[in-house]
Design a protein around this motif. Structure first.
Motif, mmCIF file in Angstrom:
data_model
loop_
_atom_site.group_PDB
_atom_site.id
_atom_site.type_symbol
_atom_site.label_atom_id
_atom_site.label_comp_id
_atom_site.label_asym_id
_atom_site.label_seq_id
_atom_site.Cartn_x
_atom_site.Cartn_y
_atom_site.Cartn_z
ATOM 1 N N HIS A 82 -4.734 -30.669 -48.098
ATOM 2 C CA HIS A 82 -3.996 -31.109 -49.293
ATOM 3 C C HIS A 82 -2.766 -31.640 -48.773
ATOM 4 N N GLY A 83 -1.815 -30.644 -48.396
ATOM 5 C CA GLY A 83 -0.610 -30.822 -48.178
ATOM 6 C C GLY A 83 -0.500 -32.053 -46.996
ATOM 7 N N ASP A 84 -1.480 -32.108 -46.257
ATOM 8 C CA ASP A 84 -1.166 -33.229 -45.024
ATOM 9 C C ASP A 84 -1.566 -34.440 -45.738
ATOM 10 N N LEU A 85 -2.432 -34.663 -46.600
ATOM 11 C CA LEU A 85 -2.971 -35.806 -46.920
ATOM 12 C C LEU A 85 -2.171 -36.397 -48.263
ATOM 13 N N ALA A 86 -2.054 -35.648 -49.443
ATOM 14 C CA ALA A 86 -1.344 -36.008 -50.431
ATOM 15 C C ALA A 86 -0.141 -36.713 -50.331
ATOM 16 N N PRO A 87 0.822 -36.581 -49.313
ATOM 17 C CA PRO A 87 2.153 -37.219 -49.414
ATOM 18 C C PRO A 87 1.796 -38.543 -48.705
ATOM 19 N N LEU A 88 0.566 -38.957 -48.169
ATOM 20 C CA LEU A 88 0.279 -40.052 -47.506
ATOM 21 C C LEU A 88 -0.637 -41.066 -48.567
ATOM 22 N N ALA A 89 -0.734 -40.411 -49.769
ATOM 23 C CA ALA A 89 -1.243 -41.395 -50.816
ATOM 24 C C ALA A 89 -0.565 -42.439 -51.190
ATOM 25 N N ASP A 90 -1.391 -43.401 -51.686
ATOM 26 C CA ASP A 90 -0.703 -44.599 -52.365
ATOM 27 C C ASP A 90 0.305 -45.383 -51.650
ATOM 28 N N GLY A 91 -0.019 -45.568 -50.215
ATOM 29 C CA GLY A 91 0.721 -46.254 -49.402
ATOM 30 C C GLY A 91 0.388 -46.212 -47.922
ATOM 31 N N TYR A 92 -0.376 -45.183 -47.616
ATOM 32 C CA TYR A 92 -0.744 -44.799 -46.229
ATOM 33 C C TYR A 92 -2.272 -44.448 -46.298
ATOM 34 N N LEU A 93 -2.857 -44.469 -47.244
ATOM 35 C CA LEU A 93 -4.267 -44.138 -47.617
ATOM 36 C C LEU A 93 -5.082 -45.101 -48.067
ATOM 37 N N THR A 94 -6.264 -45.231 -47.797
ATOM 38 C CA THR A 94 -7.224 -46.525 -48.631
ATOM 39 C C THR A 94 -7.677 -45.825 -49.818
ATOM 40 N N ASP A 95 -7.779 -46.377 -50.981
ATOM 41 C CA ASP A 95 -8.403 -45.840 -52.122
ATOM 42 C C ASP A 95 -10.194 -45.590 -51.849
ATOM 43 N N LEU A 96 -10.300 -44.412 -52.097
ATOM 44 C CA LEU A 96 -11.833 -43.946 -51.956
ATOM 45 C C LEU A 96 -12.428 -43.678 -53.198
ATOM 46 N N THR A 97 -12.041 -44.431 -54.462
ATOM 47 C CA THR A 97 -12.567 -44.087 -55.570
ATOM 48 C C THR A 97 -13.958 -44.444 -55.502
#
Length: 438
Positions: free
Chosen positions: A99-114
């Motif tokens: 989680h600590g690797d991925l959460a900081p990349l959210a909303d800017g560097y990751l694709t919305d997977l909803t």
């Protein structure tokens, strides 16, 4: 002990306990020059060579098409993804990390997977994991993949020393202390409790994710509170009943298996070999609970897709395939990661894994469970934050320094670090930016 069935259970290896097989910002570059082809799965998990090879076999058996698995240390991982997304030259299609690797990349560097998560249906992920995958937003940024935590492992004969009326599966910290104290006295006044206080041990996770949340309700904001003073005074007393050579133990399973200790606490991956020779003579139990509840640290891993991934459609299929119960059970069998989805665990699991599964499920579903996370968003500075916890332990528990003065001094160090980083708090502390000790 009740049998394990249709539940979310966990087991895993911390990325911080092993070196990256392909570290640094050259990981994907190195992959491209060593014959890699197809879709790239870039991950901080399964970094030892043997584990990486076993997982590549899982990809071949569970996923249609050619998927190459490349590993990295956590710090370079985040830096590389940001650099590639910003440059519009992304090379990985699937990302794997805690989680600590991925959460900081959210909303800017990751694709919305909803939509991907919704399309997978109700696979039984725990609600708290789905909440973490949203990273404080209304959208899902990664799909929960695997998880890990820490539990108690003990020889069954030690149970006779439990305080009257105590249940090993529902201990308070006071009962835990009474137990190890009575066991020490029955052992000719020689301590029987082992803790992972060695150079590569994970004892700092005990204070970060278990002791402080259970006593104070937080990890950072409450670091110098009156409740924190009580927690560290407790720890000092617990250490007096701990095997002195615990300062050399990186893996508690080793002194337990060797008979140097009969009760231990550690990460599940570092306990699993202790009961191997005589599983019927061992028990695994949840960590204790304190005045604020059963604080426990979860090491949650997930699978995401970087923004601008070269093969997003294929990446979605890879994540969907690895979320199936059959695929997650193969990961369990091959690399000892327990599923995060709802599954029927096979009857031929080793007794140690079954015992861990039961202990961790009891821990996760406790009515007063309080989830704690390793530091989030700190990247390469995590070692400096961890040092504050280690220095506090050294001063208070080993050197006998004044608790209040030590917490005040170390809180100033912590606040200086967190202000410099400008990071928001992580569970169980309330969200806020920047995070700081009150």
């Amino acid at each position: 002990m009740a049998p394990v069935s249709r539940r979310s259970v966990l087991h895993g290896l911390l990325a911080t306990s092993v070196g990256g097989a392909l570290g640094g910002c050259d990981a994907l570059t190195g992959f491209a020059t060593t014959g890699g082809s197809g879709t790239t799965f870039f991950s901080t998990q399964f970094t030892p060579v043997e584990e990486a090879e076993r997982f590549r076999g899982i990809l071949r058996s569970q996923v249609d098409g050619d998927v190459s698995y490349v590993t990295s240390d956590p710090g370079p991982f985040a830096t590389q993804i940001r650099t590639q997304v910003d440059a519009g030259s992304v090379r990985a299609s699937v990302l794997g990390g805690v989680h600590g690797d991925l959460a900081p990349l959210a909303d800017g560097y990751l694709t919305d997977l909803t939509d991907l998560l919704d399309g997978l249906g109700d696979l039984g992920w725990p609600p708290e994991f789905l909440e973490l995958a949203r990273a404080g937003t209304s959208r899902t940024w990664y799909v929960p993949w695997a998880q890990a935590s820490y539990v108690i492992c003990a020889r069954k004969e030690t149970l006779e020393h439990l305080p009257s009326g105590a249940d090993v599966n529902a201990l308070t910290y006071d009962q835990f202390l009474d137990w190890v104290t009575a066991a020490r006295r029955a052992n000719g006044n020689r301590p029987v409790l082992a803790l992972p206080g060695g150079p590569k041990g994970l004892l700092h996770r005990f204070t970060q994710g278990f002791l402080l949340p259970s006593f104070t309700g937080g990890q950072i904001t409450t670091y110098r509170s009156r409740d924190a003073v009580e927690a560290w005074e407790y720890f000092r007393e617990l250490w007096r009943n701990t095997v002195p050579t615990s300062t050399t133990y990186d893996f508690v399973q080793e002194p337990l298996a060797a008979g140097e200790a009969t009760i231990g606490w550690d990460h599940v991956a570092r306990l699993i070999n202790a009961p191997a020779a005589e599983p019927d003579r061992w028990v695994m139990a949840p960590s204790p609970r304190g005045p604020k509840g059963l604080g426990y640290m979860v090491i949650l891993t997930g699978m995401g897709i970087p923004r601008g991934a070269p093969e997003e459609d294929v990446a979605r299929k890879v994540i969907a395939a690895l979320s199936r119960p059959a695929a997650q059970l193969e990961v369990l069998t091959e690399n000892a990661f327990f599923p995060t989805v709802r599954v029927d665990l096979p009857g031929d699991l080793t007794p140690a894994i079954s015992m861990e599964a039961d202990a961790i499920e009891r821990q996760r579903t406790a009515p007063d469970a309080l989830v704690a996370l390793p530091p989030v968003g700190i990247g390469t500075r995590e070692g400096e934050v961890t040092k504050v916890f280690k220095d506090t332990f050294q001063s208070i528990v080993l050197d006998g320094a004044d608790v209040r003065n030590t917490l005040d001094a170390q809180s100033r160090v912590m606040n200086g670090l967190l202000t410099d980083i400008g990071v928001a708090c992580w569970s169980p502390d309330p969200a806020g930016s920047p995070c700081e000790v009150a």
